[in-house]
Design an enzyme around this catalytic site. Sequence first.
Site, mmCIF file in Angstrom:
data_model
loop_
_atom_site.group_PDB
_atom_site.id
_atom_site.type_symbol
_atom_site.label_atom_id
_atom_site.label_comp_id
_atom_site.label_asym_id
_atom_site.label_seq_id
_atom_site.Cartn_x
_atom_site.Cartn_y
_atom_site.Cartn_z
ATOM 1 N N CYS A 83 6.010 -5.417 -0.440
ATOM 2 C CA CYS A 83 6.111 -3.712 -0.637
ATOM 3 C C CYS A 83 6.140 -3.082 0.269
ATOM 4 O O CYS A 83 7.147 -2.940 1.307
ATOM 5 C CB CYS A 83 5.108 -3.750 -1.888
ATOM 6 S SG CYS A 83 5.690 -2.193 -2.958
ATOM 7 N N GLU A 117 0.717 -11.343 -4.982
ATOM 8 C CA GLU A 117 -0.766 -11.456 -4.913
ATOM 9 C C GLU A 117 -1.322 -10.947 -6.640
ATOM 10 O O GLU A 117 -2.399 -11.326 -6.869
ATOM 11 C CB GLU A 117 -1.423 -10.871 -4.065
ATOM 12 C CG GLU A 117 -1.796 -9.303 -4.175
ATOM 13 C CD GLU A 117 -0.173 -8.383 -3.631
ATOM 14 O OE1 GLU A 117 0.801 -8.968 -3.778
ATOM 15 O OE2 GLU A 117 -0.434 -7.110 -3.867
ATOM 16 N N HIS A 140 4.826 -7.766 -5.631
ATOM 17 C CA HIS A 140 3.511 -8.248 -5.348
ATOM 18 C C HIS A 140 3.183 -9.567 -5.730
ATOM 19 O O HIS A 140 2.494 -9.507 -7.126
ATOM 20 C CB HIS A 140 2.533 -7.085 -5.818
ATOM 21 C CG HIS A 140 2.532 -5.746 -5.289
ATOM 22 N ND1 HIS A 140 1.603 -5.442 -4.059
ATOM 23 C CD2 HIS A 140 3.495 -4.768 -5.378
ATOM 24 C CE1 HIS A 140 1.898 -4.337 -3.581
ATOM 25 N NE2 HIS A 140 2.883 -3.693 -4.618
ATOM 26 N N GLY A 161 0.756 -1.187 -0.061
ATOM 27 C CA GLY A 161 0.019 0.031 -0.072
ATOM 28 C C GLY A 161 1.008 1.282 -0.046
ATOM 29 O O GLY A 161 1.752 1.233 -0.789
ATOM 30 N N GLU A 162 0.696 1.999 0.924
ATOM 31 C CA GLU A 162 1.455 3.254 1.042
ATOM 32 C C GLU A 162 1.890 3.138 2.630
ATOM 33 O O GLU A 162 1.043 3.140 3.389
ATOM 34 C CB GLU A 162 0.778 4.382 0.775
ATOM 35 C CG GLU A 162 1.734 5.611 0.351
ATOM 36 C CD GLU A 162 2.782 5.310 -0.903
ATOM 37 O OE1 GLU A 162 3.829 5.497 -0.757
ATOM 38 O OE2 GLU A 162 2.132 4.732 -1.951
ATOM 39 N N SER A 163 3.194 2.968 2.799
ATOM 40 C CA SER A 163 3.679 2.775 4.230
ATOM 41 C C SER A 163 3.358 3.962 5.126
ATOM 42 O O SER A 163 2.936 3.659 6.049
ATOM 43 C CB SER A 163 5.235 2.535 4.162
ATOM 44 O OG SER A 163 6.004 3.433 3.459
ATOM 45 N N ILE A 169 5.626 -2.162 -8.250
ATOM 46 C CA ILE A 169 4.715 -1.104 -8.231
ATOM 47 C C ILE A 169 5.227 -0.187 -7.079
ATOM 48 O O ILE A 169 5.371 -0.091 -5.990
ATOM 49 C CB ILE A 169 3.177 -1.357 -7.677
ATOM 50 C CG1 ILE A 169 2.720 -2.452 -8.716
ATOM 51 C CG2 ILE A 169 2.374 -0.132 -7.860
ATOM 52 C CD1 ILE A 169 1.215 -2.719 -8.500
ATOM 53 N N ARG A 170 5.568 1.113 -7.710
ATOM 54 C CA ARG A 170 6.305 2.104 -6.822
ATOM 55 C C ARG A 170 7.333 1.619 -5.679
ATOM 56 O O ARG A 170 7.132 1.684 -4.321
ATOM 57 C CB ARG A 170 5.531 2.924 -6.102
ATOM 58 C CG ARG A 170 4.624 3.848 -6.986
ATOM 59 C CD ARG A 170 3.837 4.950 -6.202
ATOM 60 N NE ARG A 170 3.030 4.618 -5.204
ATOM 61 C CZ ARG A 170 1.998 3.636 -5.218
ATOM 62 N NH1 ARG A 170 1.509 3.622 -6.529
ATOM 63 N NH2 ARG A 170 1.281 3.524 -4.043
ATOM 64 N N ARG A 187 12.494 3.587 0.104
ATOM 65 C CA ARG A 187 11.078 3.829 -0.468
ATOM 66 C C ARG A 187 10.990 4.468 -1.905
ATOM 67 O O ARG A 187 12.022 5.219 -2.138
ATOM 68 C CB ARG A 187 10.224 4.906 0.419
ATOM 69 C CG ARG A 187 9.884 4.110 1.830
ATOM 70 C CD ARG A 187 9.001 5.072 2.396
ATOM 71 N NE ARG A 187 7.562 5.390 1.636
ATOM 72 C CZ ARG A 187 7.032 6.281 1.594
ATOM 73 N NH1 ARG A 187 7.244 7.441 2.345
ATOM 74 N NH2 ARG A 187 5.778 6.341 0.943
HETATM 75 N N1 GLN Z 1 5.501 3.282 -2.688
HETATM 76 C C1 GLN Z 1 4.990 2.601 -1.452
HETATM 77 C C2 GLN Z 1 5.693 3.011 0.031
HETATM 78 O O1 GLN Z 1 6.531 3.676 -0.024
HETATM 79 C C3 GLN Z 1 5.125 1.031 -1.706
HETATM 80 C C4 GLN Z 1 4.444 0.792 -2.855
HETATM 81 C C5 GLN Z 1 3.645 -0.648 -2.553
HETATM 82 O O2 GLN Z 1 3.249 -1.145 -1.829
HETATM 83 N N2 GLN Z 1 3.057 -0.837 -3.766
HETATM 84 O O3 GLN Z 1 5.128 2.675 1.135
#
Ligand code: GLN
Length: 189
Positions: free
Chosen positions: A91, A173, A171, A55-57, A137-138, A114
């Site tokens: 991630c 999943e 990922h 997700g987004e940490s 993904i990112r 990150r």
């Molecule tokens: N860019 C996200 C972060 O810094 C991680 C990306 C992800 O979980 N797909 O938390």
Amino acid sequence: MVVIGIAMLQGARHAHMAAIQRAAAELSMDIEIIELRTMEDLETHPIDALMLPGGESTVMRLRGNDAASQLLPSLYEWMRENESRPVLATCAGAILLADPQDGGEPLVDAEIDRNAFGSQADSFESSLDCGFPGVFIRAPRFGEVRDMVECTLSGEVVGVRRGNRIALTFHPELSDDSRYHRMLLEACV
Ligand code: GLN
């Protein structure tokens, strides 16, 4: 019956649940998935393994440390009680393990940076050295890794393991290979 807890903070939670169900079917294992949102959810449902999605940490830290949730501190405590407890973190989940920012020791011993693979536009899919389809993904990037290497992409570490804890920067999943979700379940027996 094996009980898998999944942190419902953010991310592709339902894709993980589907992957866990698929892995259980492949292993003919009887499982139950518990959705964890608050510390009470963990207290009232003893789990055998933990799935920590991405997700987004920053968002996951805010939600998980929120007074109404307190899920994150309780998950850290659950993990630190015993490193043989099976955990699969992906991630942003891997970022939380390597850099818990709670004053306690990291859950995996590795530097992590990150978004170091670039922005959303730089997201990519590429086969890992073990043949696993890696969806990035990112994605964060590991720096120095002092725990066991779990997997690599063109020689670069993209998965780290300590005991039954696995932290992946991609990922699993989002691919149809359930290898890592099977590992999580197999570590329970
Ligand atoms: N860019 C996200 C972060 O810094 C991680 C990306 C992800 O979980 N797909 O938390």
